[in-house]
Write an enzyme that holds these catalytic residues in place. Structure first.
Site, PDB file in Angstrom:
ATOM      1  N   SER A   7       0.848  -1.309   0.213  1.00  0.00           N
ATOM      2  CA  SER A   7       0.052   0.035  -0.193  1.00  0.00           C
ATOM      3  C   SER A   7       0.867   1.265   0.003  1.00  0.00           C
ATOM      4  O   SER A   7       1.582   1.506   0.994  1.00  0.00           O
ATOM      5  CB  SER A   7      -0.912   0.077   1.177  1.00  0.00           C
ATOM      6  OG  SER A   7      -1.344   1.314   1.348  1.00  0.00           O
ATOM      7  N   HIS A  32      -0.894  -1.185  -4.447  1.00  0.00           N
ATOM      8  CA  HIS A  32      -2.125  -0.802  -3.923  1.00  0.00           C
ATOM      9  C   HIS A  32      -2.552   0.894  -3.651  1.00  0.00           C
ATOM     10  O   HIS A  32      -1.732   1.406  -3.040  1.00  0.00           O
ATOM     11  CB  HIS A  32      -2.388  -1.543  -2.549  1.00  0.00           C
ATOM     12  CG  HIS A  32      -3.718  -1.453  -1.873  1.00  0.00           C
ATOM     13  ND1 HIS A  32      -4.862  -2.319  -2.325  1.00  0.00           N
ATOM     14  CD2 HIS A  32      -4.184  -0.784  -0.830  1.00  0.00           C
ATOM     15  CE1 HIS A  32      -5.864  -1.991  -1.304  1.00  0.00           C
ATOM     16  NE2 HIS A  32      -5.383  -1.012  -0.628  1.00  0.00           N
ATOM     17  N   ASP A  34      -4.866   3.534  -2.167  1.00  0.00           N
ATOM     18  CA  ASP A  34      -5.870   3.682  -1.309  1.00  0.00           C
ATOM     19  C   ASP A  34      -6.493   5.300  -1.625  1.00  0.00           C
ATOM     20  O   ASP A  34      -5.879   6.114  -1.072  1.00  0.00           O
ATOM     21  CB  ASP A  34      -5.282   3.690   0.199  1.00  0.00           C
ATOM     22  CG  ASP A  34      -5.260   2.332   0.836  1.00  0.00           C
ATOM     23  OD1 ASP A  34      -6.163   1.577   0.656  1.00  0.00           O
ATOM     24  OD2 ASP A  34      -4.042   1.963   1.071  1.00  0.00           O
ATOM     25  N   MET A  36      -9.059   7.758  -0.703  1.00  0.00           N
ATOM     26  CA  MET A  36     -10.067   8.344   0.165  1.00  0.00           C
ATOM     27  C   MET A  36     -10.543   9.556   0.127  1.00  0.00           C
ATOM     28  O   MET A  36     -10.004  10.567  -0.432  1.00  0.00           O
ATOM     29  CB  MET A  36      -9.510   8.130   1.793  1.00  0.00           C
ATOM     30  CG  MET A  36      -8.603   6.820   2.147  1.00  0.00           C
ATOM     31  SD  MET A  36      -8.049   6.800   3.905  1.00  0.00           S
ATOM     32  CE  MET A  36      -6.985   5.448   3.716  1.00  0.00           C
ATOM     33  N   HIS A  65      -8.084   0.798  -4.430  1.00  0.00           N
ATOM     34  CA  HIS A  65      -9.086   0.582  -3.465  1.00  0.00           C
ATOM     35  C   HIS A  65      -9.817   1.961  -3.200  1.00  0.00           C
ATOM     36  O   HIS A  65      -9.071   2.973  -2.800  1.00  0.00           O
ATOM     37  CB  HIS A  65      -8.427   0.168  -2.209  1.00  0.00           C
ATOM     38  CG  HIS A  65      -9.039  -0.113  -0.852  1.00  0.00           C
ATOM     39  ND1 HIS A  65      -8.787  -0.376   0.157  1.00  0.00           N
ATOM     40  CD2 HIS A  65     -10.551  -0.247  -0.924  1.00  0.00           C
ATOM     41  CE1 HIS A  65      -9.687  -0.525   1.110  1.00  0.00           C
ATOM     42  NE2 HIS A  65     -10.927  -0.307   0.480  1.00  0.00           N
ATOM     43  N   MET A  67     -12.273   4.045  -1.404  1.00  0.00           N
ATOM     44  CA  MET A  67     -13.145   4.386  -0.253  1.00  0.00           C
ATOM     45  C   MET A  67     -13.609   5.700  -0.486  1.00  0.00           C
ATOM     46  O   MET A  67     -13.241   6.714   0.225  1.00  0.00           O
ATOM     47  CB  MET A  67     -12.103   4.351   1.132  1.00  0.00           C
ATOM     48  CG  MET A  67     -11.648   3.078   1.662  1.00  0.00           C
ATOM     49  SD  MET A  67     -10.073   2.895   2.342  1.00  0.00           S
ATOM     50  CE  MET A  67      -8.753   3.002   1.087  1.00  0.00           C
ATOM     51  N   MET A 137     -11.571  -6.281   4.508  1.00  0.00           N
ATOM     52  CA  MET A 137     -11.087  -5.252   4.969  1.00  0.00           C
ATOM     53  C   MET A 137     -10.640  -5.834   6.601  1.00  0.00           C
ATOM     54  O   MET A 137     -11.787  -6.304   7.219  1.00  0.00           O
ATOM     55  CB  MET A 137     -11.741  -3.829   5.378  1.00  0.00           C
ATOM     56  CG  MET A 137     -11.843  -2.963   4.206  1.00  0.00           C
ATOM     57  SD  MET A 137     -10.218  -2.531   3.570  1.00  0.00           S
ATOM     58  CE  MET A 137      -9.503  -1.596   4.944  1.00  0.00           C
ATOM     59  N   GLY A 145      -1.477   1.453   9.453  1.00  0.00           N
ATOM     60  CA  GLY A 145      -0.887   1.231  10.559  1.00  0.00           C
ATOM     61  C   GLY A 145      -1.781   0.868  11.857  1.00  0.00           C
ATOM     62  O   GLY A 145      -1.154   0.866  12.908  1.00  0.00           O
ATOM     63  N   ASP A 175      -6.868  -6.753   3.681  1.00  0.00           N
ATOM     64  CA  ASP A 175      -6.403  -5.548   3.496  1.00  0.00           C
ATOM     65  C   ASP A 175      -6.411  -4.985   4.937  1.00  0.00           C
ATOM     66  O   ASP A 175      -7.477  -4.741   5.353  1.00  0.00           O
ATOM     67  CB  ASP A 175      -7.050  -4.524   2.710  1.00  0.00           C
ATOM     68  CG  ASP A 175      -6.529  -3.054   2.539  1.00  0.00           C
ATOM     69  OD1 ASP A 175      -5.518  -2.833   3.203  1.00  0.00           O
ATOM     70  OD2 ASP A 175      -7.175  -2.372   2.072  1.00  0.00           O
ATOM     71  N   GLY A 176      -5.295  -4.621   5.648  1.00  0.00           N
ATOM     72  CA  GLY A 176      -5.266  -3.929   6.954  1.00  0.00           C
ATOM     73  C   GLY A 176      -4.444  -4.931   8.022  1.00  0.00           C
ATOM     74  O   GLY A 176      -4.780  -5.957   8.423  1.00  0.00           O
ATOM     75  N   GLY A 177      -3.186  -4.140   8.465  1.00  0.00           N
ATOM     76  CA  GLY A 177      -2.695  -4.927   9.770  1.00  0.00           C
ATOM     77  C   GLY A 177      -2.150  -6.243   9.232  1.00  0.00           C
ATOM     78  O   GLY A 177      -1.566  -7.164  10.141  1.00  0.00           O
ATOM     79  N   SER A 198       2.452  -0.919   6.005  1.00  0.00           N
ATOM     80  CA  SER A 198       3.579  -0.614   7.260  1.00  0.00           C
ATOM     81  C   SER A 198       4.544  -1.845   7.129  1.00  0.00           C
ATOM     82  O   SER A 198       5.731  -1.685   7.162  1.00  0.00           O
ATOM     83  CB  SER A 198       2.935  -0.613   8.459  1.00  0.00           C
ATOM     84  OG  SER A 198       1.853   0.292   8.465  1.00  0.00           O
TER      85      SER A 198
HETATM   86  C1  DX5 Z   1      -6.721   1.372   5.209  1.00  0.00           C
HETATM   87  C2  DX5 Z   1      -6.217   0.902   3.806  1.00  0.00           C
HETATM   88  C3  DX5 Z   1      -5.003  -0.148   3.824  1.00  0.00           C
HETATM   89  C4  DX5 Z   1      -3.853   0.364   4.772  1.00  0.00           C
HETATM   90  C5  DX5 Z   1      -3.190  -0.655   4.785  1.00  0.00           C
HETATM   91  O1  DX5 Z   1      -7.926   2.000   5.026  1.00  0.00           O
HETATM   92  O2  DX5 Z   1      -6.976   0.388   3.139  1.00  0.00           O
HETATM   93  O3  DX5 Z   1      -4.554  -0.392   2.503  1.00  0.00           O
HETATM   94  O4  DX5 Z   1      -3.326   1.423   4.110  1.00  0.00           O
HETATM   95  O5  DX5 Z   1      -1.914  -0.279   5.611  1.00  0.00           O
HETATM   96  P1  DX5 Z   1      -1.124  -1.340   6.646  1.00  0.00           P
HETATM   97  O6  DX5 Z   1      -0.607  -2.506   6.111  1.00  0.00           O
HETATM   98  O7  DX5 Z   1      -0.181  -0.409   7.264  1.00  0.00           O
HETATM   99  O8  DX5 Z   1      -2.475  -1.461   7.762  1.00  0.00           O
HETATM  100 ZN    ZN Z   2      -6.504  -0.355   0.963  1.00  0.00          ZN
END
Ligand code: DX5
Ligand code: ZN
Length: 219
Positions: A7, A32, A34, A36, A65, A67, A137, A145, A175-177, A198
């Site tokens: 990402s 990836h 993001d 937003m 992605h 959002m 998600m 992060g 996606d996420g963490g 991250s």
């Molecule tokens: C959150 C994003 C993710 C995020 C992932 O809204 O969709 O793609 O950036 O980042 P990490 O891997 O740091 O959780």
């Molecule tokens: Zn994402």
């Protein structure tokens, strides 16, 4: 092999050209993005001009992605960009099947995503038969992060079951963490694509390629 999708939210934006060049030759890698809008999620990232610039600086597949509250606007206005995936959220007040069908005209894969708090039943059989990818998600969308929500593992397994039952063939992306400690369980549950911000750009090592390699280790 599992696809890793770093990402760019976590990369060094002031040196994005250099960041992209490091990832340019890595096989089975997507980038990836993001997007937003400060409305569907509280945070704002980037939009058309930056997406366009990134697409000119890399040949790696773009995994976008969205959002955003109004995905249709983005579908209509980003036709010039070549996307590997174009993923929208099921929570937007739109007809997902209609939009996914529209996305197939501008992107190789049409993806649907859902927040951790949205029941999997929000993804109707019609949606699952139309989409090419489901983005699970594993954190509340809006920020990088955050910590991986372990309940996501069962959601991945359930999606694998529904895919079998329906005879569908969408990819499952998480996606996420995602990091080097939980990637094994996520892949074993059935994920085909791992997003990692991250863990790639701010991970154990400053060597991004090494961080990516260690996310694939459990294959
Ligand atoms: C959150 C994003 C993710 C995020 C992932 O809204 O969709 O793609 O950036 O980042 P990490 O891997 O740091 O959780
Ligand atoms: Zn994402």
């Amino acid at each position: 092999m599992t696809i890793i999708s770093p990402s760019l939210l976590a990369c060094d934006f002031l040196n994005i050209e250099r960041e992209l060049s490091v990832l340019e030759k890595v096989p089975n890698l997507w980038l990836h993005l993001d997007i937003m809008d400060g409305h569907f999620v509280p945070n704002t990232t980037f939009g058309h001009p930056i997406i366009s610039k990134i697409s000119q600086k890399t040949k790696q597949p773009l995994d976008a992605h969205f959002m955003v509250t109004n995905p249709e606007f983005y579908i209509d206005t980003l036709k010039a960009i070549s996307f590997e995936t174009f993923t929208i959220h099921v929570e937007t007040q739109t007809n997902s099947v209609e939009l996914l069908t529209k996305i197939k005209n501008i992107s190789k894969n049409a993806g649907i995503s859902l927040r951790p708090s949205t029941e999997l039943s929000a993804l109707s059989d019609d949606i699952l038969k139309t989409c090419d990818l489901v983005l699970v998600m594993s954190v509340e969308p809006g920020f990088g992060g955050q910590s991986f929500m372990p309940t996501s593992i069962n959601r991945i397994k359930e999606l694998v079951e529904r895919r079998n039952d329906l005879g569908a063939n969408f990819l499952i992306e998480v996606d996420g963490g995602v990091n080097q400690s939980n990637c094994h369980d996520i892949i074993n549950a059935g994920a085909d694509v791992l997003v990692a911000g991250s863990a790639v750009f701010k991970g154990n090592s400053t060597d991004y390629l090494n961080n990516i390699k260690s996310l694939r280790k459990s294959n």
